[in-house]
Scaffold this active site. Structure first.
Site, PDB file in Angstrom:
ATOM      1  N   ASP A  29      -7.064  12.894  -6.017  1.00 50.39           N
ATOM      2  CA  ASP A  29      -6.208  13.456  -7.081  1.00 50.39           C
ATOM      3  C   ASP A  29      -6.463  14.927  -7.412  1.00 50.39           C
ATOM      4  O   ASP A  29      -6.453  15.316  -8.596  1.00 50.39           O
ATOM      5  CB  ASP A  29      -6.363  12.625  -8.363  1.00 50.39           C
ATOM      6  CG  ASP A  29      -5.942  11.176  -8.189  1.00 50.39           C
ATOM      7  OD1 ASP A  29      -5.552  10.801  -7.067  1.00 50.39           O
ATOM      8  OD2 ASP A  29      -6.023  10.416  -9.163  1.00 50.39           O
ATOM      9  N   LYS A 135      -0.646   6.822  -5.400  1.00 45.79           N
ATOM     10  CA  LYS A 135      -1.137   5.632  -6.109  1.00 45.79           C
ATOM     11  C   LYS A 135      -0.610   5.622  -7.543  1.00 45.79           C
ATOM     12  O   LYS A 135      -0.643   6.648  -8.219  1.00 45.79           O
ATOM     13  CB  LYS A 135      -2.673   5.592  -6.080  1.00 45.79           C
ATOM     14  CG  LYS A 135      -3.365   6.768  -6.721  1.00 45.79           C
ATOM     15  CD  LYS A 135      -4.866   6.697  -6.439  1.00 45.79           C
ATOM     16  CE  LYS A 135      -5.649   7.782  -7.140  1.00 45.79           C
ATOM     17  NZ  LYS A 135      -5.635   7.728  -8.590  1.00 45.79           N
ATOM     18  N   CYS A 168     -10.656   8.232 -11.918  1.00 44.45           N
ATOM     19  CA  CYS A 168     -10.112   7.813 -10.621  1.00 44.45           C
ATOM     20  C   CYS A 168     -11.158   7.773  -9.505  1.00 44.45           C
ATOM     21  O   CYS A 168     -11.070   6.930  -8.601  1.00 44.45           O
ATOM     22  CB  CYS A 168      -8.927   8.692 -10.244  1.00 44.45           C
ATOM     23  SG  CYS A 168      -7.523   8.388 -11.348  1.00 44.45           S
TER      24      CYS A 168
END
Ligand code: C5J
Length: 226
Positions: A29, A135, A168
């Site tokens: 990310d 995701k 994450c």
């Protein structure tokens, strides 16, 4: 068939053995929405400069992994433009006047696939052949084809970096651990908006004999990959 290569990294809680042929680098990310002013992270009241220290170590590890032809996987957290894959609870969380799916200060819809702010920062942009996992959740395994890609590439070991460490990155490492992968988190190539969470999140990975995995800095990983 590949010959087995045995490399060792000076890591915590103890040395980490791996074979680059069965290892993958997962960059979590590193998106404009988390790392740039005006993105989702900044709108939640966070200081994005705290994450930006991870960019250079991530880039150095990325270069090293590319040089030894390791499988490199990038992830992005985000949703379909119609938000049909975004739980109502996630949309409402934070009680913001502008939230997921709305146009934010960067001029694009927040955490929406295809929007500029959702994309990976230019410094770490994927090149051809590097899969991008989109995701909907915090974990990279949840509702994605990551497990299939790892399985098809005979991957056993994961090097994990990116943001944010306690959200994450942590969720993905926990998911990987439960699926039988050995994961090493690259400490200085991760980042949190909360310095105390950064420290504790890394401690939690390596506690109790490596309950979730290993932790090392980027220079140790790069040395082993060289
Ligand atoms: C968050 C992430 N922090 N990538 N996402 O919401 O860690």
């Amino acid at each position: 068939m590949n010959n087995l290569i045995h490399k060792v990294i000076n890591a915590e809680p103890y040395p980490f053995a791996f074979d680059p042929n069965t290892s993958a680098l997962i960059i979590i990310d590193m998106q404009r929405d988390f790392l740039e002013e005006g993105g989702f992270g900044a709108m939640l009241g966070n200081d994005v400069s705290l994450l930006r220290s991870a960019i250079e170590p991530c880039r150095a590890v990325l270069d090293a992994a590319r040089a030894c032809n390791m499988l490199i996987i990038h992830t992005r957290e985000g949703h379909r433009p119609d938000l049909s894959d975004c739980p109502q609870s996630k949309k409402e969380r934070g009680n913001l006047s502008v939230g997921i799916g709305d146009v934010g200060p960067l001029g694009s819809r927040i955490l929406i696939r295809g929007e500029a702010a959702h994309d990976i920062i230019p410094e770490l942009y994927p090149i051809d052949g590097e899969p991008i996992i989109d995701k909907p959740g915090k974990g990279a395994f949840y509702q994605t084809d990551l497990a299939l890609i790892l399985q098809n590439n005979h991957i056993k070991t994961l090097f994990v970096c990116g943001v944010t460490t306690e959200v994450c990155v942590h969720t993905t490492v926990r998911e990987a651990n439960d699926r039988g992968y050995e994961a090493l988190v690259i400490a200085d190539a991760t980042g949190s908006y909360f310095p105390e969470f950064q420290r504790v999140a890394l401690d939690m990975i390596k506690a109790q004999g490596g309950i979730f995995g290993w932790v090392a800095n980027s220079d140790a990983v790069i040395k082993a990959l060289a």
